[in-house]
Design a protein around this motif. Structure first.
Motif, PDB file in Angstrom:
ATOM      1  N   THR A 179      -8.527   6.584  -5.843  1.00 20.10           N
ATOM      2  CA  THR A 179      -8.246   8.024  -5.876  1.00 20.10           C
ATOM      3  C   THR A 179      -9.463   8.791  -5.350  1.00 20.10           C
ATOM      4  O   THR A 179     -10.600   8.527  -5.752  1.00 20.10           O
ATOM      5  N   ALA A 213      -4.168   9.562  -3.774  1.00 16.12           N
ATOM      6  CA  ALA A 213      -4.266   8.233  -4.376  1.00 16.12           C
ATOM      7  C   ALA A 213      -3.627   7.165  -3.492  1.00 16.12           C
ATOM      8  O   ALA A 213      -2.446   7.259  -3.149  1.00 16.12           O
ATOM      9  N   ASP A 244      -0.450  -2.631  -4.708  1.00 13.18           N
ATOM     10  CA  ASP A 244       0.279  -3.507  -5.627  1.00 13.18           C
ATOM     11  C   ASP A 244       0.306  -4.919  -5.057  1.00 13.18           C
ATOM     12  O   ASP A 244       0.726  -5.132  -3.915  1.00 13.18           O
ATOM     13  N   ARG A 277      -2.554   3.447  -3.617  1.00  8.96           N
ATOM     14  CA  ARG A 277      -2.276   2.393  -4.594  1.00  8.96           C
ATOM     15  C   ARG A 277      -2.020   1.076  -3.873  1.00  8.96           C
ATOM     16  O   ARG A 277      -1.344   1.042  -2.835  1.00  8.96           O
ATOM     17  N   THR A 302      -5.681   1.262  -7.886  1.00  7.56           N
ATOM     18  CA  THR A 302      -5.518   2.559  -7.226  1.00  7.56           C
ATOM     19  C   THR A 302      -6.887   3.139  -6.878  1.00  7.56           C
ATOM     20  O   THR A 302      -7.794   3.172  -7.722  1.00  7.56           O
ATOM     21  N   TYR A 309       0.852  -1.182   0.000  1.00  9.46           N
ATOM     22  CA  TYR A 309       0.000   0.000   0.000  1.00  9.46           C
ATOM     23  C   TYR A 309       0.892   1.238   0.000  1.00  9.46           C
ATOM     24  O   TYR A 309       1.739   1.379   0.883  1.00  9.46           O
TER      25      TYR A 309
END
Length: 368
Positions: free
Chosen positions: A363, A175, A179, A177, A361, A169
């Motif tokens: 946002t 934002a 992964d 994100r 992501t 994180y």
């Protein structure tokens, strides 16, 4: 001229530092066996997100509305005890090894049939009776965020192969994100996603039925009575599943549609436009009362839009507000449910020497 240049540079540096923000770590509680659970607080100039090691969960996301009022926009609890007592909702968790449903709790791989715990009627849901949401991950601070790591041993919940999963994180400006990466030492299947529940009005503000949603998909996967996809990629045209234009969530949720009746509302997978692995918009949610906007982009091929249809008020917020039906929504970026049993769906198989990567992501912004 020189003084003006210095002022611009200092302002630029200050803005950059604010955007990059900070990461702090604290103890959130202890598991019944004494294992310590940590919580990481990520702060930028626009958002504060808290993530804990139990289930690698998003505990809270605080962001401002159009008037600058800050509120938490995800459902959760203020103590570890709340999460330990709740085995139904998966609030904020990383679910796996296989997020969503696998029909009859079984699938075939390399000619062998694997059997999984049935924890959703006749089906297996979100990894089984003890999925990744109920395990303590190992956290470590990274620039602008935290990386969570979990090793799931061969045979865990019936799945083959020792799987190593990393979920990172990171927060930059507005934002957050996520992964995902995974590797294995034996052929297996994997489908990781985050199961946060969002209410853009803020926790305790009511239902999400007046919020508007756009889903960037021309097709969805119709389901049977067990909410298992039947293999068809059906057009959303002329159905209550057409969210290609921003539409009020509650406008058609009670339509006389067999698919809506099966799920009690929206709990379906949409087939996103664009190639698997390509970054694309999945959905956009707008709350006209607060002006908050929530946009989801992902490299995954699908998104499960779940309108909180199974929330029944048996669990409550820290302030005592019941988490009732339609009080939040989930947008679970994913491979399709039951993919191991549908060869025509994008594959969820993972082999030794391969690495599975995906990114999503969240946002946050506002509009007047």
């Amino acid at each position: 001229m020189t003084m003006r240049w210095l002022q611009v540079m200092l302002l630029s540096m200050t803005t950059a530092m604010a955007a990059h923000g900070s990461v702090t770590k604290a103890v959130f509680g202890k598991m019944p066996d004494g294992t310590e659970v940590d919580i990481y607080t990520l702060k930028s100039d626009a958002v504060e997100a808290r993530i804990m090691t139990y289930g690698a969960r998003i505990v809270s996301i605080k962001t401002a509305d159009k008037n600058g009022k800050v509120a938490d926009v995800v459902l959760g609890y203020d103590s570890l005890a709340g999460y330990l007592a709740d085995k139904k909702t998966y609030f904020g968790a990383i679910v796996g090894r296989y997020g969503n449903r696998i029909a009859k709790g079984e699938f075939k791989l390399d000619g062998k049939t694997y059997h999984l715990p049935k924890n959703n009627g006749e089906n297996s849901l979100h990894g089984g009776t003890v999925g990744f949401d109920q395990l303590v991950w190992k956290g470590r601070e990274v620039p602008e965020g935290v990386e969570m790591t979990l090793v799931s041993k061969d045979g865990d919940q019936g799945y083959p192969g020792t799987l190593t999963a990393h979920v990172r994180y990171t927060l930059h400006h507005n934002a957050l994100r996520i992964d995902y990466s995974a590797s294995t030492d034996k052929d297996t299947v994997v489908n990781l996603t985050n199961h946060s529940y969002f209410n853009l009005g803020g926790v305790g503000s009511g239902t999400i039925l007046n919020e508007e949603i756009m889903i960037a998909a021309d097709k969805y996967t119709p389901v049977d009575k067990g909410l298992i996809p039947m293999g068809e990629l059906a057009s959303v045209e002329g159905t209550p599943f057409d969210f290609r234009k921003s539409t009020v969530i509650g406008k058609r949720i009670n339509d006389d549609s067999p698919q809506l009746k099966l799920a009690g509302g929206y709990d379906h997978n949409w087939v996103l436009r664009g190639a698997n692995g390509e970054v694309k918009t999945a959905a956009r949610v707008y709350d006209p009362t607060t002006g908050r906007v929530f946009t989801v982009t992902t490299t995954e091929p699908g998104v499960q839009f779940y309108a909180g249809v199974s929330l029944d008020g048996s669990f409550k917020s820290p302030s005592g507000w019941p988490y009732a039906k339609n009080t939040a929504l989930c947008l679970e970026t994913q491979h399709f449910p039951d993919s191991p049993n549908h060869p025509s769906f994008p594959t969820t198989e993972l082999k030794p020497g391969q690495a599975r990567h995906s990114a999503t992501t969240f946002t946050f912004s506002t509009q007047k």
